[in-house]
Design an enzyme around this catalytic site. Structure first.
Site, PDB file in Angstrom:
ATOM      1  CE  LYS A 115       3.277   4.663  -6.269  1.00 26.50           C
ATOM      2  NZ  LYS A 115       3.413   3.308  -6.766  1.00 26.50           N
ATOM      3  CE  LYS A 196      -7.326   4.644 -10.069  1.00 25.04           C
ATOM      4  NZ  LYS A 196      -6.146   4.276 -10.854  1.00 25.04           N
ATOM      5  CE  LYS A 199      -6.265  -0.223   2.738  1.00 24.16           C
ATOM      6  NZ  LYS A 199      -6.857  -1.107   3.748  1.00 24.16           N
TER       7      LYS A 199
END
Ligand code: TRP
Length: 327
Positions: A115, A196, A199
């Site tokens: 992240k 994968k 969005k």
């Protein structure tokens, strides 16, 4: 014998897509319908503050996620469905657990590193502490089974480390937890099938559960089936897996057979898949729209869920306060 306690949650980060459904939510509905578990499912809105959403987006996404979960068949009578922030107990236990968490354990978390690379301008301490709050979510309800995707494995191991750390310091209180990994294959992006489905890649990479038939058709038309270097096409394999999940068995078998024979037509596969997905989620789309149009139904469902969750969470917090000596 009391039923084993199962808990899982999802961040309100967008309309749900077929990857969320096949990777996690279909399994939650199945577990619920078995009737063998006492189940909790929640919208992790406190967790979502670690990301980039605006307040207005967050408010809207929480309601959309709630509507979609109910429309998918999470049944408020059979499963405690709630919004995390409706219970201050989550953050309260999160604080207590952070004080038994060695920094070194958090520094090992790979999701934080991922992240931090994705949102370089917003590497906040909440992102670093994310696994502590997640451990609190689970332990607050004394859940022992946590159905999640493989990407959450490290967070669950972390939770067990925290269980040991807490128990060593304050006495045997929490029981260790077990992950319940779903067996379904990973659903891949329509436009970049080596990644994968997510969005964050862009709206046309995903089939949203709420997509209208026209949108489903349009996105699938553009889906990548070409192969690099003539090998097996990962895009086509992904579409076939989706067909297996959503189409009647007979239709899937025809296409799987054509694939084996080497005479499959991808345009036909895409059409069949578009029809199957549209059909599969048609009742879902209707129910979702009804729920979002009703001013009362969702707030009532969520208030009832919060109340039920609170009856357990408040008891845990009272015991924790006694154990750590603040009351
Ligand atoms: N981290 C999870 C995700 O992004 C969401 C989550 C938060 C969760 N708390 C949880 C999942 C507790 C299981 C149990 O998917």
């Amino acid at each position: 014998m009391p039923k084993p306690i199962v808990l899982s949650g999802i961040q309100p980060t967008g309309n749900l897509h077929v990857g969320n459904y096949l990777g996690a939510l279909q399994n939650i509905v199945k577990l619920q319908n078995l009737g063998d578990y006492q189940m909790y499912y929640f919208i992790a809105d406190w967790h979502s503050l670690t990301g980039e959403m605006t307040a207005a987006e967050r408010r809207r996404q929480i309601m959309i996620t709630a509507a979609e979960l109910v429309a998918l068949g999470l049944e408020p009578e059979q499963l405690t469905l709630f919004v995390q922030s409706h219970l201050p107990e989550h953050t309260e236990l999160g604080w207590v657990l952070s004080t038994v968490t060695p920094m070194a354990l958090l520094q090992r978390m790979t999701q934080f590193k991922d992240k931090a690379e994705q949102q370089t301008k917003n590497i906040n301490a909440g992102l670093f502490n994310y696994p502590v709050l997640q451990a609190a979510d689970i332990l607050l309800y004394h859940a022992t089974l946590v159905p999640v995707g493989e990407d959450q494995a490290q967070h669950l191991e972390f939770t067990n480390d925290i269980v040991r750390a807490f128990n060593r310091r304050y006495g045997d209180y929490f029981a260790p937890i077990k992950p319940l990994f779903t067996k379904t294959a990973r659903v891949m992006s329509l436009l970049a099938p080596e990644k994968k489905m997510s969005k964050s890649l862009g709206a046309d990479h995903v089939l949203e559960l709420a997509d209208e038939p026209k949108a489903i058709e349009r996105k699938l038309k553009r889906a990548v089936t070409a192969t690099a270097g003539g090998g097996k096409s990962p895009g086509a394999a992904n579409l076939l897996e989706l067909l297996q999940a959503f189409a009647p068995a007979k239709i899937y078998q025809e296409f799987a057979e054509a694939e084996r024979q080497g005479n499959i037509r991808y345009s036909e596969l895409k059409q069949a898949l578009a029809a199957a997905v549209s059909d599969y989620f048609s009742a879902f789309r209707k129910r979702r729209a009804e729920l979002l149009a009703s001013p009362r139904e969702l707030p009532e469902i969520l208030a009832q869920g919060a109340e039920r969750a609170r009856s357990v969470a408040a008891k845990t917090i009272a015991e924790i306060r006694r154990l750590v000596g603040v009351r």
